[in-house]
Write an enzyme that holds these catalytic residues in place. Structure first.
Site, mmCIF file in Angstrom:
data_model
loop_
_atom_site.group_PDB
_atom_site.id
_atom_site.type_symbol
_atom_site.label_atom_id
_atom_site.label_comp_id
_atom_site.label_asym_id
_atom_site.label_seq_id
_atom_site.Cartn_x
_atom_site.Cartn_y
_atom_site.Cartn_z
ATOM 1 N N LYS A 53 0.841 -1.203 0.000
ATOM 2 C CA LYS A 53 0.000 0.000 0.000
ATOM 3 C C LYS A 53 0.875 1.251 0.000
ATOM 4 O O LYS A 53 0.579 2.222 -0.701
ATOM 5 C CB LYS A 53 -0.935 -0.017 1.222
ATOM 6 C CG LYS A 53 -2.048 -1.056 1.088
ATOM 7 C CD LYS A 53 -2.791 -1.328 2.385
ATOM 8 C CE LYS A 53 -3.750 -2.500 2.192
ATOM 9 N NZ LYS A 53 -4.441 -2.911 3.426
ATOM 10 N N GLN A 97 -4.746 -1.526 9.690
ATOM 11 C CA GLN A 97 -4.592 -2.813 8.998
ATOM 12 C C GLN A 97 -5.250 -3.955 9.785
ATOM 13 O O GLN A 97 -5.020 -4.111 10.985
ATOM 14 C CB GLN A 97 -3.096 -3.109 8.774
ATOM 15 C CG GLN A 97 -2.822 -4.402 8.035
ATOM 16 C CD GLN A 97 -3.381 -4.414 6.611
ATOM 17 O OE1 GLN A 97 -3.292 -3.449 5.869
ATOM 18 N NE2 GLN A 97 -4.003 -5.531 6.232
ATOM 19 N N ASP A 120 -10.951 2.726 3.879
ATOM 20 C CA ASP A 120 -11.275 1.310 3.708
ATOM 21 C C ASP A 120 -12.751 1.142 3.319
ATOM 22 O O ASP A 120 -13.150 0.107 2.799
ATOM 23 C CB ASP A 120 -11.029 0.546 5.023
ATOM 24 C CG ASP A 120 -9.758 -0.281 4.986
ATOM 25 O OD1 ASP A 120 -9.297 -0.602 3.875
ATOM 26 O OD2 ASP A 120 -9.239 -0.622 6.063
#
Ligand code: NAP
Length: 291
Positions: A53, A97, A120
């Site tokens: 990422k 995460q 997200d």
């Protein structure tokens, strides 16, 4: 017949390329898109995902800051980090995460993230917008990536029968909503671990999406000839022929490509698209503060 492979890696890079200009435009208006990635613990796969990422951020010109926390971080400590990022105006996107350590409650962490920084797309407000048919906000990355692949391949789902196997809040459920939304217009069946005759249901489908987390569950004889097969699964399985002793496998038996019209590979399918959508959400979140 052999399926046309949908190359998520190439499409993901094209999407990232298209973001470079939007990032430059934001910077010219005094806004530097900035993603904060919180990584708690030492899960090896999570470290790889976070590195990928951050590399994508570099490709797009997005600033990224990584916050490492120990695996015994408390719920309060993690919440405090999220709250600080929420109130930091220089941060446009926050990603914690998954999975967070057992000492923490991932769902309440998700709910604590400012919805306008929820890149997200898992916050109840953003998932709720999806239920209301509003698809212009921060969408969950993996389902949005699947939709982008289908769109890019020119696959028309109007009136098509779609089966989504898996009903998780991060993949299966939001994807089912996206497929059924007005303008896409698929007729969607959601299958899960209690579904009877999943093979039979899939055999009637024009689109099968597997988001199960069990390697090669979907077999070639589940697939209608010419159907589109999207394999979301990422499973690490033993493979003694590899130096590493393991390899990645999807939820779909690769033999299904002999029957399908279109199919995504694993790796190189949905995975890179998820990252491209994270980048898209981060740029979108930065743009939204100027609107
Ligand atoms: P999850 O939360 O564990 O959900 C799995 C779903 O599959 C559940 O709804 C479960 O049913 C269903 N299921 C389990 N066994 C089944 C079976 N034998 N037949 C039918 N359905 C079954 O997993 P997830 O987070 O959605 O992830 C699914 C997979 O996608 C994993 O391999 C994950 O690594 C991968 N993934 C990939 C990406 C990417 O970027 N490519 C992103 C996210 C996830 P119940 O609800 O009844 O338990």
């Amino acid at each position: 017949m052999s399926a046309t492979l949908l190359d998520g890696k190439a499409l993901g890079l094209r999407i990232e390329d298209s973001l470079v200009e939007r990032v430059a435009s934001l910077k010219s208006r005094g806004v530097e898109p900035h993603l904060a990635v919180v990584l708690a613990g030492d899960d090896a796969a999570s470290h790889v995902y976070v590195r990928n990422k951050q590399r994508a951020c570099e490709r797009c010109g997005i600033k990224s800051t990584r916050i490492d926390l120990p695996s015994d971080v408390s719920q309060e400590e993690l919440m405090q980090v999220v709250n600080e990022l929420n109130s930091d105006d220089s941060i446009h996107g926050i990603l914690v995460q998954s999975p967070t350590p057992p000492s923490t409650d991932e769902l309440s962490i998700t709910e604590a993230i400012d919805p306008s920084k929820d890149v997200d797309g898992f916050h109840p407000m953003n998932l709720g917008r999806l239920v209301m048919g509003q698809s212009d906000g921060l969408l969950p990355c993996t389902p949005a990536g699947v939709m982008a692949m289908i769109d890019d391949a020119g696959i028309n789902l109007q009136g098509a029968k779609a089966v989504v196997i898996g009903r998780s809040r991060i993949v299966g459920m939001p994807l089912a909503l996206m497929l059924a939304q007005k303008g896409i217009d698929a007729t969607v069946t959601i299958a899960h671990s209690r579904t009877k005759d999943a093979a039979e249901i899939c055999r009637e489908a024009d689109l099968v999406v597997a988001a199960i987390g069990r390697p090669t569950t979907v077999k070639a004889d589940w697939i209608k000839p010419g159907a589109t097969v999207i394999d979301v699964g990422i499973n690490r399985i033993n493979d003694e022929s590899r130096e590493s002793g393991s390899r990645l496998a999807g939820d779909v038996d690769p033999e299904a490509a002999q029957v399908a019209g279109y199919m995504t590979p694993v790796p190189g399918g949905v995975g890179p698209m998820t990252i491209a959508m994270l980048m898209t959400n981060t740029v979108r979140a930065a743009e939204m503060i100027l609107e």
